[in-house]
Write a protein that holds these residues in place. Structure first.
Motif, PDB file in Angstrom:
ATOM      1  N   VAL A  17      58.449 -45.933 -29.722  1.00  0.00           N
ATOM      2  CA  VAL A  17      59.738 -45.240 -29.803  1.00  0.00           C
ATOM      3  C   VAL A  17      59.978 -44.282 -28.642  1.00  0.00           C
ATOM      4  N   THR A  18      58.926 -43.780 -28.060  1.00  0.00           N
ATOM      5  CA  THR A  18      59.062 -42.978 -26.833  1.00  0.00           C
ATOM      6  C   THR A  18      57.862 -43.374 -25.976  1.00  0.00           C
ATOM      7  N   PRO A  19      57.816 -42.915 -24.722  1.00  0.00           N
ATOM      8  CA  PRO A  19      56.686 -43.294 -23.885  1.00  0.00           C
ATOM      9  C   PRO A  19      55.333 -42.951 -24.528  1.00  0.00           C
ATOM     10  N   LEU A  20      55.302 -41.934 -25.404  1.00  0.00           N
ATOM     11  CA  LEU A  20      54.009 -41.522 -25.976  1.00  0.00           C
ATOM     12  C   LEU A  20      53.864 -41.794 -27.474  1.00  0.00           C
ATOM     13  N   ILE A  21      54.950 -42.128 -28.116  1.00  0.00           N
ATOM     14  CA  ILE A  21      54.894 -42.226 -29.578  1.00  0.00           C
ATOM     15  C   ILE A  21      55.121 -43.657 -30.056  1.00  0.00           C
ATOM     16  N   LYS A  22      54.218 -44.089 -30.926  1.00  0.00           N
ATOM     17  CA  LYS A  22      54.404 -45.383 -31.587  1.00  0.00           C
ATOM     18  C   LYS A  22      54.702 -45.155 -33.060  1.00  0.00           C
ATOM     19  N   HIS A  23      55.538 -46.027 -33.557  1.00  0.00           N
ATOM     20  CA  HIS A  23      55.988 -45.930 -34.938  1.00  0.00           C
ATOM     21  C   HIS A  23      55.424 -47.131 -35.697  1.00  0.00           C
ATOM     22  N   PHE A  24      54.787 -46.871 -36.825  1.00  0.00           N
ATOM     23  CA  PHE A  24      54.148 -47.941 -37.593  1.00  0.00           C
ATOM     24  C   PHE A  24      54.769 -48.026 -38.980  1.00  0.00           C
ATOM     25  N   GLN A  25      54.933 -49.266 -39.413  1.00  0.00           N
ATOM     26  CA  GLN A  25      55.382 -49.493 -40.782  1.00  0.00           C
ATOM     27  C   GLN A  25      54.222 -50.122 -41.533  1.00  0.00           C
ATOM     28  N   LEU A  26      53.841 -49.514 -42.659  1.00  0.00           N
ATOM     29  CA  LEU A  26      52.689 -49.977 -43.423  1.00  0.00           C
ATOM     30  C   LEU A  26      53.137 -50.423 -44.802  1.00  0.00           C
ATOM     31  N   ALA A  27      52.612 -51.547 -45.255  1.00  0.00           N
ATOM     32  CA  ALA A  27      53.012 -52.036 -46.580  1.00  0.00           C
ATOM     33  C   ALA A  27      51.790 -52.584 -47.298  1.00  0.00           C
ATOM     34  N   SER A  28      51.963 -52.772 -48.583  1.00  0.00           N
ATOM     35  CA  SER A  28      50.880 -53.363 -49.377  1.00  0.00           C
ATOM     36  C   SER A  28      50.744 -54.832 -48.984  1.00  0.00           C
ATOM     37  N   PRO A  29      49.525 -55.344 -48.832  1.00  0.00           N
ATOM     38  CA  PRO A  29      49.345 -56.750 -48.435  1.00  0.00           C
ATOM     39  C   PRO A  29      49.916 -57.706 -49.480  1.00  0.00           C
ATOM     40  N   ARG A  30      49.994 -57.246 -50.711  1.00  0.00           N
ATOM     41  CA  ARG A  30      50.512 -58.106 -51.776  1.00  0.00           C
ATOM     42  C   ARG A  30      51.973 -57.814 -52.096  1.00  0.00           C
ATOM     43  N   GLY A  31      52.584 -57.018 -51.262  1.00  0.00           N
ATOM     44  CA  GLY A  31      54.000 -56.728 -51.466  1.00  0.00           C
ATOM     45  C   GLY A  31      54.276 -55.822 -52.648  1.00  0.00           C
ATOM     46  N   GLU A  32      53.256 -55.096 -53.097  1.00  0.00           N
ATOM     47  CA  GLU A  32      53.464 -54.182 -54.233  1.00  0.00           C
ATOM     48  C   GLU A  32      54.071 -52.865 -53.757  1.00  0.00           C
ATOM     49  N   ALA A  33      54.656 -52.139 -54.701  1.00  0.00           N
ATOM     50  CA  ALA A  33      55.197 -50.821 -54.352  1.00  0.00           C
ATOM     51  C   ALA A  33      54.042 -49.867 -54.069  1.00  0.00           C
ATOM     52  N   LEU A  34      54.217 -48.999 -53.095  1.00  0.00           N
ATOM     53  CA  LEU A  34      53.200 -48.001 -52.762  1.00  0.00           C
ATOM     54  C   LEU A  34      53.398 -46.770 -53.662  1.00  0.00           C
ATOM     55  N   PRO A  35      52.384 -45.915 -53.769  1.00  0.00           N
ATOM     56  CA  PRO A  35      52.526 -44.714 -54.619  1.00  0.00           C
ATOM     57  C   PRO A  35      53.681 -43.805 -54.166  1.00  0.00           C
ATOM     58  N   ALA A  36      54.300 -43.182 -55.137  1.00  0.00           N
ATOM     59  CA  ALA A  36      55.437 -42.298 -54.844  1.00  0.00           C
ATOM     60  C   ALA A  36      54.960 -41.057 -54.102  1.00  0.00           C
ATOM     61  N   PHE A  37      55.850 -40.461 -53.302  1.00  0.00           N
ATOM     62  CA  PHE A  37      55.503 -39.230 -52.587  1.00  0.00           C
ATOM     63  C   PHE A  37      56.764 -38.391 -52.434  1.00  0.00           C
ATOM     64  N   SER A  38      56.598 -37.154 -51.977  1.00  0.00           N
ATOM     65  CA  SER A  38      57.766 -36.310 -51.724  1.00  0.00           C
ATOM     66  C   SER A  38      57.788 -35.930 -50.250  1.00  0.00           C
ATOM     67  N   GLY A  39      58.950 -35.535 -49.764  1.00  0.00           N
ATOM     68  CA  GLY A  39      59.121 -35.206 -48.349  1.00  0.00           C
ATOM     69  C   GLY A  39      58.157 -34.119 -47.903  1.00  0.00           C
ATOM     70  N   GLY A  40      57.482 -34.346 -46.761  1.00  0.00           N
ATOM     71  CA  GLY A  40      56.507 -33.381 -46.270  1.00  0.00           C
ATOM     72  C   GLY A  40      55.077 -33.858 -46.473  1.00  0.00           C
ATOM     73  N   SER A  41      54.912 -34.965 -47.231  1.00  0.00           N
ATOM     74  CA  SER A  41      53.563 -35.475 -47.509  1.00  0.00           C
ATOM     75  C   SER A  41      52.931 -36.094 -46.277  1.00  0.00           C
ATOM     76  N   HIS A  42      51.621 -36.155 -46.297  1.00  0.00           N
ATOM     77  CA  HIS A  42      50.900 -36.883 -45.260  1.00  0.00           C
ATOM     78  C   HIS A  42      49.923 -37.846 -45.911  1.00  0.00           C
ATOM     79  N   VAL A  43      49.469 -38.816 -45.140  1.00  0.00           N
ATOM     80  CA  VAL A  43      48.366 -39.674 -45.593  1.00  0.00           C
ATOM     81  C   VAL A  43      47.247 -39.558 -44.561  1.00  0.00           C
ATOM     82  N   ILE A  44      46.047 -39.766 -45.023  1.00  0.00           N
ATOM     83  CA  ILE A  44      44.912 -39.867 -44.094  1.00  0.00           C
ATOM     84  C   ILE A  44      44.731 -41.355 -43.816  1.00  0.00           C
ATOM     85  N   VAL A  45      44.746 -41.726 -42.554  1.00  0.00           N
ATOM     86  CA  VAL A  45      44.519 -43.125 -42.206  1.00  0.00           C
ATOM     87  C   VAL A  45      43.057 -43.280 -41.811  1.00  0.00           C
TER      88      VAL A  45
END
Ligand code: FES
Lengths: 320, 204
Positions: A17-45
């Motif tokens: 998206v910019t010279p330094l930033i990449k944007h990733f879209q992550l989904a469940s391999p089985r197409g299931e819904a991911l756990p709910a979250f609220s704005g401001g949350s983070h995940v550990i990858v």
């Protein structure tokens, strides 16, 4: 427990998206819904490289209403300990990853009368999800986003499309700077300020807030900095009876995990307090880099946050 | 059946000036004047700017006819306003909070019922604990909310009091609601109708 049970995801899309930033879209391999979250949350990858495992926190920037996929953005760090380089260079569409359940340490105050959001650079990410929560609501809000130049401004289109009247963008390239003092000195009672960005940027906002008489309970910040590197040191884990060496470019927490010992964590950034560990003996100096312990606790030398802190000692024993 | 064990009765510390704040709004009722004067002495030692950013709202005790300037002799205050009763003061206070900026600190001195009412207004403006200081002085009389009819009986000095709403005899508990700024009152003779414990003046 180490941040709880992980979720398997697959990379669905990658965009530079910019010279330094990449944007990733992550989904469940089985197409299931991911756990709910609220704005401001983070995940550990969790990134399993050949030599070692990286666990980096990234804010979720997608709309909390959409659980088909999560979106994260990763800025390539100059001196990456490997995490951001792994994300940038090794991932392809279809790559498998593990992530921990979302955790929110940067949520919006529920009874605020106004939200004032201040972002520096990649610090825009948690706000993107929060804006989704605020859109169409009754609580007034403003976002002030400071960025190097238009070229470097991630998610500009997203911001400009919907949020124009709430969003103010400042380009370094055009010498536009946010007047923190000016901004913080004219906010109505009951406003909460949220700041995310580089350490110096956050520091200036916190100073301005203090100078304008803001009480701490109205000031919120989040910083995802790469934990500092440092000299090699040795640690003894008393309960698990292990002796380990913490390499230069690895955190104490990573070294403990690599030895097969679990320490609970949420943020891996020295703010949540979960990884706090008892120091049984230390014949040198603890190098505290966290934002959780009080100055007195740091000086006391009885406790340490291994996700970011290190030591300069010959003999260090932790109650782990 | 005096119920003890639930003590949400708030605890207050002596009022002090908060140097971290930029604007200072002080509310007082009756003998609450003394703590406010003490804080104003601290304000006097600050820069002139702090004085000019301090407002005082006060309800003098009955029979006290002194002028505003006599009550709080500190020249340069942004405002000193006197009110005939606490409702008038609180109404003005609410309007003032609506115009106030972040950086404001609130100081309240007076009986607990007055503090409670002021806190309730402050809560509507999302003022947090670290922005409010209060000192209790004067009467310990309680505002009591009947859990049966929800009416509020003011100025209760006794352990048992008759509800102004439904007329029941209420036992005044230590269970305090910040949201309602009132103590809970529960029917006192539920087990044996008409049999009341001895009525004593306990909240003076
Ligand atoms: S994991 Fe949050 S402080 Fe270490």
């Amino acid at each position: 427990m180490s941040g709880g049970q992980t979720i398997e995801v697959v990379v669905k899309a990658i965009e530079q998206v910019t010279p330094l930033i990449k944007h990733f879209q992550l989904a469940s391999p089985r197409g299931e819904a991911l756990p709910a979250f609220s704005g401001g949350s983070h995940v550990i990858v969790v990134m399993r490289g050949e030599a070692r495992v990286h666990r980096n926190p990234y804010s979720l920037l997608s709309a909390p209403q959409n659980l088909d996929s999560y979106e994260i953005a990763v800025r390539r760090m100059d001196e990456s300990r490997g995490g951001s380089h792994f994300m940038h260079d090794r991932l392809r569409v279809g790559s498998q990853l593990e992530i921990a359940h979302p955790v929110n340490l940067f949520g919006l105050d529920k009874i605020a009368r106004k939200h004032l959001m201040i972002a520096g650079g990649i610090g825009i990410t948690p706000f993107l999800a929060q804006l989704e929560d605020l859109h169409g609501g009754l609580v007034p809000y403003e976002l002030h986003y400071s960025v190097r130049s238009a070229e470097h401004a991630a998610f500009l289109a997203r911001l400009q499309a919907r949020e124009q009247e709430h969003v103010h963008i400042y380009y370094d390239s055009e010498n536009q700077v946010i007047d923190f003092e000016g901004l913080l000195s004219k906010q109505p009672l009951g406003t909460h300020v949220y700041v995310c960005g580089p350490a110096g940027f956050i520091g200036r906002v916190l100073d301005a807030a203090r100078g304008c008489g803001w009480s701490p309970s109205h000031v919120h910040w989040e910083q995802f900095s790469a934990p500092p590197t440092g000299d090699v040191f040795q640690v003894q884990l008393a309960r698990s009876m292990k002796k380990i060496v913490v390499p230069q470019d690895s955190t104490l927490l990573e070294a403990i995990e690599a030895a097969g010992v679990d320490v609970p964590y949420l943020c891996r950034g020295g703010v949540c307090g979960f990884c706090q560990s008892k120091v049984i003996e230390c014949d040198g100096e603890l190098l505290h880099y966290d934002h959780f312990l009080s100055d007195a606790e740091k000086a006391g030398g009885k406790t340490i946050m291994p996700c970011v802190s290190r030591a300069r000692a010959n003999h260090l024993v932790l109650d782990l | 059946m005096l119920i003890t064990g639930i003590k949400s009765k708030p605890i207050y510390a002596p009022l002090r000036f908060d140097e971290g704040g930029r604007y200072h709004l002080m509310l007082g009722l009756g003998v609450g004047r003394e703590p406010l004067r003490r804080v104003l002495d601290e304000v006097r030692d600050q820069q002139a700017l702090a004085v000019a950013r301090t407002e005082v709202l006060y309800v003098p005790a009955a029979g006290d006819t002194g002028k505003a300037t006599d009550q709080f002799a500190l020249p340069g205050l942004a405002a000193v306003c006197l009110f005939g009763n606490s409702n008038a003061l609180l109404e003005d206070f609410r309007a003032r909070l609506g115009r106030s900026l972040m950086g404001t600190r609130l100081y309240v001195a007076g009986p607990e019922s007055f503090i409670g009412m002021a806190m309730k207004v402050a809560l509507d403006f999302n003022l947090n604990k670290d922005e409010i200081r209060a000192e209790e002085c004067g009467t310990l009389a309680r505002r009591v909310r009947c859990i049966h009819c929800r009416a509020i009986t003011e100025d209760v000095k006794t352990n048992i009091a008759q509800c102004i709403g439904c007329g029941l005899w209420l036992l005044v508990r230590d269970h305090y609601s910040r949201r309602l700024a009132a103590y809970m009152g529960v029917m006192a003779d539920a087990e044996a109708p008409g049999e009341l414990p001895e009525i004593r003046e306990v909240f003076l």
